[in-house]
Design an enzyme around this catalytic site. Structure first.
Site, PDB file in Angstrom:
ATOM      1  N   THR A  72       0.871  -1.316  -0.155  1.00 44.02           N
ATOM      2  CA  THR A  72       0.087   0.040   0.156  1.00 44.02           C
ATOM      3  C   THR A  72       0.763   1.322   0.143  1.00 44.02           C
ATOM      4  O   THR A  72       0.660   2.087  -0.739  1.00 44.02           O
ATOM      5  CB  THR A  72      -1.017   0.029   1.164  1.00 44.02           C
ATOM      6  OG1 THR A  72      -1.680  -1.202   1.154  1.00 44.02           O
ATOM      7  CG2 THR A  72      -1.732   1.210   1.273  1.00 44.02           C
ATOM      8  N   ASN A 153      -6.361  -9.928  -7.201  1.00 37.58           N
ATOM      9  CA  ASN A 153      -6.433 -10.343  -6.114  1.00 37.58           C
ATOM     10  C   ASN A 153      -7.493 -11.189  -5.610  1.00 37.58           C
ATOM     11  O   ASN A 153      -7.672 -12.136  -5.091  1.00 37.58           O
ATOM     12  CB  ASN A 153      -6.190  -9.462  -4.900  1.00 37.58           C
ATOM     13  CG  ASN A 153      -6.843  -8.196  -4.924  1.00 37.58           C
ATOM     14  OD1 ASN A 153      -7.117  -7.653  -5.830  1.00 37.58           O
ATOM     15  ND2 ASN A 153      -7.480  -8.018  -3.767  1.00 37.58           N
ATOM     16  N   GLN A 181       0.282 -10.052  -6.043  1.00 36.30           N
ATOM     17  CA  GLN A 181      -0.342 -11.285  -5.983  1.00 36.30           C
ATOM     18  C   GLN A 181       0.711 -12.241  -7.059  1.00 36.30           C
ATOM     19  O   GLN A 181       0.366 -13.316  -7.361  1.00 36.30           O
ATOM     20  CB  GLN A 181      -1.651 -11.404  -6.670  1.00 36.30           C
ATOM     21  CG  GLN A 181      -2.575 -10.946  -5.570  1.00 36.30           C
ATOM     22  CD  GLN A 181      -2.779 -11.592  -4.173  1.00 36.30           C
ATOM     23  OE1 GLN A 181      -2.390 -12.925  -4.020  1.00 36.30           O
ATOM     24  NE2 GLN A 181      -3.314 -11.107  -3.221  1.00 36.30           N
ATOM     25  N   SER A 201       4.310  -7.121  -1.745  1.00 40.38           N
ATOM     26  CA  SER A 201       4.390  -7.301  -0.184  1.00 40.38           C
ATOM     27  C   SER A 201       4.879  -8.612  -0.060  1.00 40.38           C
ATOM     28  O   SER A 201       4.207  -9.542  -0.279  1.00 40.38           O
ATOM     29  CB  SER A 201       2.598  -6.897   0.014  1.00 40.38           C
ATOM     30  OG  SER A 201       2.772  -6.516   1.417  1.00 40.38           O
ATOM     31  N   ALA A 202       5.574  -8.671   1.340  1.00 45.25           N
ATOM     32  CA  ALA A 202       6.150  -9.995   1.515  1.00 45.25           C
ATOM     33  C   ALA A 202       5.150 -11.048   2.258  1.00 45.25           C
ATOM     34  O   ALA A 202       5.331 -12.392   2.089  1.00 45.25           O
ATOM     35  CB  ALA A 202       7.208  -9.797   2.854  1.00 45.25           C
ATOM     36  N   HIS A 203       4.126 -10.306   3.031  1.00 47.59           N
ATOM     37  CA  HIS A 203       3.353 -11.280   3.477  1.00 47.59           C
ATOM     38  C   HIS A 203       2.415 -12.156   2.655  1.00 47.59           C
ATOM     39  O   HIS A 203       1.659 -13.218   3.185  1.00 47.59           O
ATOM     40  CB  HIS A 203       2.340 -10.617   4.623  1.00 47.59           C
ATOM     41  CG  HIS A 203       1.384  -9.685   4.026  1.00 47.59           C
ATOM     42  ND1 HIS A 203       0.060 -10.258   4.295  1.00 47.59           N
ATOM     43  CD2 HIS A 203       1.335  -8.584   3.653  1.00 47.59           C
ATOM     44  CE1 HIS A 203      -0.746  -9.198   3.412  1.00 47.59           C
ATOM     45  NE2 HIS A 203       0.222  -8.064   3.334  1.00 47.59           N
ATOM     46  N   THR A 238      13.679   4.885   9.745  1.00 47.09           N
ATOM     47  CA  THR A 238      14.753   3.742  10.174  1.00 47.09           C
ATOM     48  C   THR A 238      14.271   2.338   9.495  1.00 47.09           C
ATOM     49  O   THR A 238      12.969   2.147   9.712  1.00 47.09           O
ATOM     50  CB  THR A 238      15.032   3.601  11.700  1.00 47.09           C
ATOM     51  OG1 THR A 238      15.467   4.817  12.060  1.00 47.09           O
ATOM     52  CG2 THR A 238      15.984   2.426  11.983  1.00 47.09           C
ATOM     53  N   CYS A 327     -20.952  -8.300   4.854  1.00 46.36           N
ATOM     54  CA  CYS A 327     -22.165  -8.370   5.256  1.00 46.36           C
ATOM     55  C   CYS A 327     -22.581  -7.094   6.106  1.00 46.36           C
ATOM     56  O   CYS A 327     -22.054  -7.160   7.159  1.00 46.36           O
ATOM     57  CB  CYS A 327     -22.360  -9.665   5.799  1.00 46.36           C
ATOM     58  SG  CYS A 327     -24.007 -10.031   6.129  1.00 46.36           S
TER      59      CYS A 327
HETATM   60  N1  PLP Z   1      -2.491  -5.019  -4.104  1.00 53.40           N
HETATM   61  C1  PLP Z   1      -3.130  -6.225  -4.290  1.00 53.40           C
HETATM   62  C2  PLP Z   1      -3.467  -6.929  -5.487  1.00 53.40           C
HETATM   63  C3  PLP Z   1      -3.387  -6.815  -2.987  1.00 53.40           C
HETATM   64  O1  PLP Z   1      -3.919  -8.113  -2.940  1.00 53.40           O
HETATM   65  C4  PLP Z   1      -3.022  -6.090  -1.816  1.00 53.40           C
HETATM   66  C5  PLP Z   1      -3.328  -6.900  -0.595  1.00 53.40           C
HETATM   67  O2  PLP Z   1      -4.182  -7.607  -0.560  1.00 53.40           O
HETATM   68  C6  PLP Z   1      -2.190  -4.945  -1.766  1.00 53.40           C
HETATM   69  C7  PLP Z   1      -2.021  -4.493  -3.044  1.00 53.40           C
HETATM   70  C8  PLP Z   1      -2.000  -4.131  -0.602  1.00 53.40           C
HETATM   71  O3  PLP Z   1      -1.138  -4.937   0.246  1.00 53.40           O
HETATM   72  P1  PLP Z   1      -0.819  -4.698   1.753  1.00 53.40           P
HETATM   73  O4  PLP Z   1      -1.896  -4.508   2.642  1.00 53.40           O
HETATM   74  O5  PLP Z   1       0.340  -5.658   2.122  1.00 53.40           O
HETATM   75  O6  PLP Z   1      -0.470  -3.228   1.511  1.00 53.40           O
END
Ligand code: PLP
Length: 375
Positions: A72, A153, A181, A201-203, A238, A327
């Protein structure tokens, strides 16, 4: 069956190898990488080695890789930098991008007054490249930025980023690609990819949360964060050394095992899809199964009393998936992605997304659980 986690597009578990590596650095490396005495210099070396490892895997130079706190933040930096450094007058994007793209664009539009234009989607939910070309032609005299994701995503649909990038080059537009993705799914080779900026993004690939990557294949752009001169003045603050180390390890693991993982994801996806098609006659397939990531499949079910609380029923069975819908007060609001699909079928969408930890036994359990809930 204990927990069946099929929401790996939302986030993934932290790899034990990545966790153990991070832990070693947490125990012994506490110096500020900007300090000039030895423990600071050692921390700096750790960061630069991680950057080089990632750059080598992605076939690019370490000078083009910057660390941020998230995809993000990388996307926000890319958009702000593109407006400020490239004087972008028109952004072309799609209506099914991640909110980090769509909301950032509309936020900055109020301040900087550029145009946002949206490409059409084809019936299969893919970006219509002819529509992109028409928009590029129509806006040609102005400086244009194109922001499109590689892998969607929610749907898993994959765009041809070579075709898109080459079109952008032809019309002198800058191409910013959300590759969040793509990690662990594609061999990323930036030496061949016609991309100006990419974000990750690493996660999403068994790395730690709170660390993002920004690849800039041009002159540096104006940063979003100001302060110290970290990340060669591209991102003040940092550095998160532990997360950076973990990111590099996660990318290395993902790339080492890419072919094996892809095969595994494909087997899981095909088994799930054929099982659901066989037993649920009213299944809607939202993903373009001909051009999609093997990690993601999005299907829908008609709204009725049994499907309305589907996610909760699956939760009771210890199955975790995402619906792409919120929902609120008893009424379902489907996500902007499902809303923009050309087929416009009222539905409860379900996104299943896999990791190498998922098994065929879990897929079978999930199919049986869905049959039990829905019939
Ligand atoms: N872009 C896509 C396609 C994503 O799937 C996501 C997270 O789901 C993001 C951007 C944002 O990633 P983050 O939440 O790690 O900043």
């Amino acid at each position: 069956m204990k927990l069946v986690y099929l929401d790996n597009a939302a986030t993934t578990t932290l790899s034990p190898h990545v966790r153990d590596t991070i832990y070693q650095y947490m125990k012994y490396s506490f110096g500020n990488p900007s300090s000039i005495y030895s423990i600071g210099r050692e921390a700096r070396v750790v960061i630069e080695k991680s950057r080089k490892k990632i750059a080598d895997i992605f076939q690019t130079s370490a000078s083009k890789i910057f660390f941020t706190s998230s995809a993000t933040e990388s996307i926000n930096t890319a958009i702000f930098g593109a407006i400020h450094s490239w004087n972008i007058k028109t952004f072309i994007t799609s209506p099914i991008e991640h909110p980090s793209v769509l909301h950032t664009l509309t936020f900055y539009q109020k301040i900087f007054h550029f145009q946002i234009q949206y490409v059409r989607l084809l019936n299969n939910g893919q970006v219509d490249v002819h529509s992109l070309e028409n928009l590029l032609i129509a806006n040609k005299p102005h400086s244009i930025g194109v922001i499109l994701m590689h892998v969607n995503n929610e749907l898993g649909n994959v765009s041809d980023i070579f075709q898109i990038g080459n079109l952008c080059k032809t019309y002198h537009a800058k191409f910013i690609c959300d590759m969040v993705q793509s990690l662990g799914i594609y061999n990323i080779d930036f030496s061949k990819m016609p991309i100006d900026i990419a974000t990750m993004s690493a996660h999403k690939c068994h790395g730690p949360k709170g660390i993002g990557l920004l690849y800039i294949n041009t002159q540096k752009i104006t940063p979003l964060l100001h302060g110290g001169n970290q990340e060669r003045n591209m991102r003040a603050g940092t550095e998160n050394l532990y997360a950076i180390v973990g990111f590099a390890e996660a990318i290395e693991l993902a790339h080492q095992n890419i072919n094996h993982n892809l095969q595994h994801f494909s087997i899981l996806k095909n088994t799930l899809l054929s099982g659901l098609q066989q037993h649920l006659s009213n299944l809607i397939i939202n993903t373009d199964i001909h051009q999609s990531s093997p990690k993601i499949i999005n299907v829908g079910l008609p709204i009725n009393s049994k499907t309305e609380m589907l996610l909760y029923h699956l939760d009771i069975e210890n199955i975790y998936v995402s619906s792409g819908s919120a929902c609120s007060s008893g009424s379902h609001v489907v996500s902007h992605v499902i809303q923009h699909l050309p087929h416009k079928i009222a539905q409860i969408p379900l996104r299943f997304s896999f990791s190498q930890e998922n098994t065929l036994l879990e897929i079978d359990y999930t199919i049986q659980a869905l049959i039990k809930i829905l019939t």
